[in-house]
Design a protein around this motif. Sequence first.
Motif, PDB file in Angstrom:
ATOM      1  N   ARG A 253      -1.884  16.687   8.403  1.00 18.94           N
ATOM      2  CA  ARG A 253      -1.167  15.956   7.349  1.00 18.94           C
ATOM      3  C   ARG A 253      -1.067  16.861   6.129  1.00 18.94           C
ATOM      4  O   ARG A 253      -1.928  17.702   5.890  1.00 18.94           O
ATOM      5  CB  ARG A 253      -1.931  14.683   6.970  1.00 18.94           C
ATOM      6  CG  ARG A 253      -2.073  13.718   8.109  1.00 18.94           C
ATOM      7  CD  ARG A 253      -1.178  12.521   7.923  1.00 18.94           C
ATOM      8  NE  ARG A 253      -1.452  11.519   8.930  1.00 18.94           N
ATOM      9  CZ  ARG A 253      -1.746  10.271   8.670  1.00 18.94           C
ATOM     10  NH1 ARG A 253      -1.820   9.840   7.440  1.00 18.94           N
ATOM     11  NH2 ARG A 253      -1.957   9.432   9.649  1.00 18.94           N
TER      12      ARG A 253
ATOM     13  N   ASP B  42       3.748   6.306  13.568  1.00 19.84           N
ATOM     14  CA  ASP B  42       4.665   7.404  13.294  1.00 19.84           C
ATOM     15  C   ASP B  42       4.385   8.461  14.358  1.00 19.84           C
ATOM     16  O   ASP B  42       3.254   8.940  14.479  1.00 19.84           O
ATOM     17  CB  ASP B  42       4.423   7.972  11.898  1.00 19.84           C
ATOM     18  CG  ASP B  42       4.931   7.048  10.805  1.00 19.84           C
ATOM     19  OD1 ASP B  42       6.075   6.577  10.943  1.00 19.84           O
ATOM     20  OD2 ASP B  42       4.195   6.806   9.844  1.00 19.84           O
TER      21      ASP B  42
ATOM     22  N   ASP C  24       8.051  12.961   5.144  1.00 21.21           N
ATOM     23  CA  ASP C  24       7.972  11.535   4.863  1.00 21.21           C
ATOM     24  C   ASP C  24       8.048  11.366   3.350  1.00 21.21           C
ATOM     25  O   ASP C  24       7.269  11.990   2.626  1.00 21.21           O
ATOM     26  CB  ASP C  24       6.663  10.956   5.405  1.00 21.21           C
ATOM     27  CG  ASP C  24       6.663   9.449   5.430  1.00 21.21           C
ATOM     28  OD1 ASP C  24       6.848   8.837   4.363  1.00 21.21           O
ATOM     29  OD2 ASP C  24       6.470   8.886   6.516  1.00 21.21           O
ATOM     30  N   PRO C  25       8.980  10.536   2.840  1.00 20.57           N
ATOM     31  CA  PRO C  25       9.100  10.380   1.388  1.00 20.57           C
ATOM     32  C   PRO C  25       7.863   9.758   0.745  1.00 20.57           C
ATOM     33  O   PRO C  25       7.630   9.933  -0.445  1.00 20.57           O
ATOM     34  CB  PRO C  25      10.328   9.482   1.211  1.00 20.57           C
ATOM     35  CG  PRO C  25      10.535   8.828   2.524  1.00 20.57           C
ATOM     36  CD  PRO C  25       9.955   9.737   3.566  1.00 20.57           C
ATOM     37  N   ASP C  26       7.042   9.054   1.524  1.00 27.02           N
ATOM     38  CA  ASP C  26       5.800   8.469   1.019  1.00 27.02           C
ATOM     39  C   ASP C  26       4.710   8.644   2.081  1.00 27.02           C
ATOM     40  O   ASP C  26       4.440   7.740   2.861  1.00 27.02           O
ATOM     41  CB  ASP C  26       5.984   6.993   0.685  1.00 27.02           C
ATOM     42  CG  ASP C  26       4.753   6.391   0.015  1.00 27.02           C
ATOM     43  OD1 ASP C  26       3.719   7.101  -0.132  1.00 27.02           O
ATOM     44  OD2 ASP C  26       4.817   5.206  -0.352  1.00 27.02           O
ATOM     45  N   PRO C  27       4.081   9.834   2.134  1.00 25.24           N
ATOM     46  CA  PRO C  27       3.087  10.107   3.167  1.00 25.24           C
ATOM     47  C   PRO C  27       1.925   9.107   3.213  1.00 25.24           C
ATOM     48  O   PRO C  27       1.280   8.968   4.243  1.00 25.24           O
ATOM     49  CB  PRO C  27       2.580  11.514   2.830  1.00 25.24           C
ATOM     50  CG  PRO C  27       3.705  12.141   2.082  1.00 25.24           C
ATOM     51  CD  PRO C  27       4.321  11.004   1.290  1.00 25.24           C
ATOM     52  N   SER C  28       1.680   8.392   2.121  1.00 23.57           N
ATOM     53  CA  SER C  28       0.603   7.399   2.143  1.00 23.57           C
ATOM     54  C   SER C  28       0.944   6.230   3.066  1.00 23.57           C
ATOM     55  O   SER C  28       0.063   5.457   3.437  1.00 23.57           O
ATOM     56  CB  SER C  28       0.318   6.877   0.735  1.00 23.57           C
ATOM     57  OG  SER C  28       1.409   6.106   0.252  1.00 23.57           O
ATOM     58  N   GLN C  29       2.205   6.100   3.450  1.00 18.71           N
ATOM     59  CA  GLN C  29       2.635   5.008   4.323  1.00 18.71           C
ATOM     60  C   GLN C  29       2.714   5.412   5.801  1.00 18.71           C
ATOM     61  O   GLN C  29       3.145   4.610   6.633  1.00 18.71           O
ATOM     62  CB  GLN C  29       4.008   4.490   3.872  1.00 18.71           C
ATOM     63  CG  GLN C  29       3.995   3.886   2.486  1.00 18.71           C
ATOM     64  CD  GLN C  29       3.090   2.660   2.415  1.00 18.71           C
ATOM     65  OE1 GLN C  29       3.191   1.767   3.235  1.00 18.71           O
ATOM     66  NE2 GLN C  29       2.198   2.637   1.444  1.00 18.71           N
TER      67      GLN C  29
ATOM     68  N   HIS D  34       3.765  16.461   2.114  1.00 16.81           N
ATOM     69  CA  HIS D  34       5.162  16.151   2.430  1.00 16.81           C
ATOM     70  C   HIS D  34       5.318  15.340   3.709  1.00 16.81           C
ATOM     71  O   HIS D  34       6.439  15.013   4.095  1.00 16.81           O
ATOM     72  CB  HIS D  34       5.980  17.431   2.532  1.00 16.81           C
ATOM     73  CG  HIS D  34       5.867  18.291   1.321  1.00 16.81           C
ATOM     74  ND1 HIS D  34       6.459  17.967   0.122  1.00 16.81           N
ATOM     75  CD2 HIS D  34       5.192  19.441   1.114  1.00 16.81           C
ATOM     76  CE1 HIS D  34       6.164  18.894  -0.776  1.00 16.81           C
ATOM     77  NE2 HIS D  34       5.398  19.791  -0.198  1.00 16.81           N
ATOM     78  N   GLY D  35       4.231  15.051   4.409  1.00 13.26           N
ATOM     79  CA  GLY D  35       4.293  14.329   5.679  1.00 13.26           C
ATOM     80  C   GLY D  35       3.249  14.863   6.635  1.00 13.26           C
ATOM     81  O   GLY D  35       2.063  14.839   6.340  1.00 13.26           O
TER      82      GLY D  35
END
Length: 176
Positions: A145, A95, A74-79, A148-149
Amino acid sequence: APLANASAPTVHAQAISGPIKVDGNLNEPSWKHAGVIPDLTQQSPHPGVPTPFHTRILLLHDGHMLYIGIIAADPDPSQIATHTLVRDGGQGNDDYVAFVIDTFGTKRVAYVFQVNAAGAMADGLLSPEGIDYNWDGIWRARVKRNAHGWTAEIGIDTRSLQFGNNVRAWGFNVMR
């Protein structure tokens, strides 16, 4: 149709070389020799266009277990979004990764296994009428988690599945 298409590649689940602990880590030596689906092809919203949400699927087996490893970038794991932890709960806004396993080779009925990024599990039977979540297979899933994802490790006891005696390969489809 949600089941595998005729041009799908063939991937073999490799035999494990040592025990697998379903903990979400994918760190056992057997994972280095797993059958690999290298990345999924985007279907929505832009079919065939590269995606930053790379997903790699690893396949292993032993006498009666099918092991599936998931590496979900995931390019933005916080999302990363998860809203349910309930077994067979709706994960439509989460997800998640879902697997369709066609053990009869009919491309009409199959087993569905789904796990979200929080480790919530859902399973059922897929038919032309939809998914019946009343069926519960024997399986485990754990998620981790990372920066990177997320990764997931799944163990499905194939003795809880029915399959055709003359089917030489199962259909397998993945959705993220």
